[in-house]
Design an enzyme around this catalytic site. Sequence first.
Site, PDB file in Angstrom:
ATOM      1  N   CYS A 104       0.899  -1.051   0.163  1.00  0.00           N
ATOM      2  CA  CYS A 104      -0.074   0.175   0.161  1.00  0.00           C
ATOM      3  C   CYS A 104       0.921   1.184  -0.147  1.00  0.00           C
ATOM      4  O   CYS A 104       1.805   1.295   0.783  1.00  0.00           O
ATOM      5  CB  CYS A 104      -0.887   0.009   0.964  1.00  0.00           C
ATOM      6  SG  CYS A 104      -1.899   1.643   1.352  1.00  0.00           S
ATOM      7  N   ASP A 158      -0.614  -5.754   0.359  1.00  0.00           N
ATOM      8  CA  ASP A 158      -1.672  -6.144  -0.350  1.00  0.00           C
ATOM      9  C   ASP A 158      -1.511  -7.373  -0.940  1.00  0.00           C
ATOM     10  O   ASP A 158      -0.465  -7.704  -1.793  1.00  0.00           O
ATOM     11  CB  ASP A 158      -2.183  -4.757  -1.398  1.00  0.00           C
ATOM     12  CG  ASP A 158      -2.442  -3.767  -0.627  1.00  0.00           C
ATOM     13  OD1 ASP A 158      -3.301  -3.842   0.497  1.00  0.00           O
ATOM     14  OD2 ASP A 158      -2.231  -2.594  -0.971  1.00  0.00           O
ATOM     15  N   TYR A 174       2.353 -15.738 -23.918  1.00  0.00           N
ATOM     16  CA  TYR A 174       2.980 -15.536 -22.756  1.00  0.00           C
ATOM     17  C   TYR A 174       3.904 -16.714 -22.360  1.00  0.00           C
ATOM     18  O   TYR A 174       3.243 -17.900 -22.277  1.00  0.00           O
ATOM     19  CB  TYR A 174       2.209 -15.019 -21.653  1.00  0.00           C
ATOM     20  CG  TYR A 174       1.526 -13.712 -22.045  1.00  0.00           C
ATOM     21  CD1 TYR A 174       2.278 -12.433 -22.427  1.00  0.00           C
ATOM     22  CD2 TYR A 174       0.386 -13.677 -22.275  1.00  0.00           C
ATOM     23  CE1 TYR A 174       1.523 -11.380 -22.666  1.00  0.00           C
ATOM     24  CE2 TYR A 174      -0.506 -12.390 -22.314  1.00  0.00           C
ATOM     25  CZ  TYR A 174       0.358 -11.242 -22.887  1.00  0.00           C
ATOM     26  OH  TYR A 174      -0.336 -10.210 -23.286  1.00  0.00           O
ATOM     27  N   GLU A 175       5.106 -16.714 -21.933  1.00  0.00           N
ATOM     28  CA  GLU A 175       5.800 -17.840 -21.295  1.00  0.00           C
ATOM     29  C   GLU A 175       5.715 -17.694 -19.964  1.00  0.00           C
ATOM     30  O   GLU A 175       5.851 -16.490 -19.240  1.00  0.00           O
ATOM     31  CB  GLU A 175       7.305 -17.586 -21.765  1.00  0.00           C
ATOM     32  CG  GLU A 175       8.117 -18.885 -21.345  1.00  0.00           C
ATOM     33  CD  GLU A 175       8.727 -18.913 -20.014  1.00  0.00           C
ATOM     34  OE1 GLU A 175       8.895 -19.951 -19.489  1.00  0.00           O
ATOM     35  OE2 GLU A 175       9.254 -17.730 -19.352  1.00  0.00           O
ATOM     36  N   LEU A 176       5.264 -18.722 -19.105  1.00  0.00           N
ATOM     37  CA  LEU A 176       4.718 -18.504 -17.936  1.00  0.00           C
ATOM     38  C   LEU A 176       5.720 -18.429 -16.662  1.00  0.00           C
ATOM     39  O   LEU A 176       5.561 -17.644 -15.935  1.00  0.00           O
ATOM     40  CB  LEU A 176       3.911 -19.904 -17.503  1.00  0.00           C
ATOM     41  CG  LEU A 176       2.784 -20.157 -18.384  1.00  0.00           C
ATOM     42  CD1 LEU A 176       1.989 -21.655 -17.946  1.00  0.00           C
ATOM     43  CD2 LEU A 176       1.795 -19.255 -18.344  1.00  0.00           C
ATOM     44  N   HIS A 215      -3.537  -0.068  -6.228  1.00  0.00           N
ATOM     45  CA  HIS A 215      -4.358  -1.134  -6.517  1.00  0.00           C
ATOM     46  C   HIS A 215      -4.483  -0.811  -8.071  1.00  0.00           C
ATOM     47  O   HIS A 215      -4.341  -1.655  -9.076  1.00  0.00           O
ATOM     48  CB  HIS A 215      -5.641  -1.718  -6.059  1.00  0.00           C
ATOM     49  CG  HIS A 215      -5.518  -2.312  -4.698  1.00  0.00           C
ATOM     50  ND1 HIS A 215      -6.429  -2.370  -3.987  1.00  0.00           N
ATOM     51  CD2 HIS A 215      -4.401  -2.616  -4.033  1.00  0.00           C
ATOM     52  CE1 HIS A 215      -6.329  -2.920  -2.720  1.00  0.00           C
ATOM     53  NE2 HIS A 215      -5.036  -2.851  -2.630  1.00  0.00           N
ATOM     54  N   GLU A 216      -5.039   0.289  -8.159  1.00  0.00           N
ATOM     55  CA  GLU A 216      -5.571   1.026  -9.909  1.00  0.00           C
ATOM     56  C   GLU A 216      -4.205   0.828 -10.646  1.00  0.00           C
ATOM     57  O   GLU A 216      -3.979   0.525 -11.759  1.00  0.00           O
ATOM     58  CB  GLU A 216      -6.200   2.254  -9.684  1.00  0.00           C
ATOM     59  CG  GLU A 216      -7.663   2.152  -8.938  1.00  0.00           C
ATOM     60  CD  GLU A 216      -7.266   2.122  -7.592  1.00  0.00           C
ATOM     61  OE1 GLU A 216      -8.449   1.953  -6.642  1.00  0.00           O
ATOM     62  OE2 GLU A 216      -6.193   2.188  -6.853  1.00  0.00           O
TER      63      GLU A 216
END
Length: 136
Positions: free
Chosen positions: A50, A57, A72-74, A91-92
């Site tokens: 935060c 968070d 995407y390669e994991l 968060h945003e």
Amino acid sequence: MSTPNLYDSTNKPLYGERLIEESKIICFDNPNKKRIYEISIELPEFTCKCPFSGYPDFAKLNIFYQPNSKVYELKSLKLYINHFRDLKISHEEVVNRIMDDLLNAAAPHWIHLNADFNPRGNVSMKLDIYSGQKRN
């Protein structure tokens, strides 16, 4: 021969910390560009801090996408996501940054990023971002 001190107080980053610090999203060629299909990826251990309190968070991230020429390669995605763990960010902002990086890395036909943050102080938050047109 001496045993290495696992609790060495030097500031030298450990190998996992170096991997996370150097991480970037890696993609590889879509093996079937002609087929329309959807991939879902769950990242249940996302963390950041935060920007106001410094408290951690926690969230579960879900990525749903229809690939274009790249997927995407994991492992790289896991390391990339882990580099947010000590970052003080809202968060945003963090979800929008992740979406921007996903779009820049693979330019999927369609993508949905869902972030489900754990409750803190009796408040929970879910954030959804979409980009592109879902194909049928």
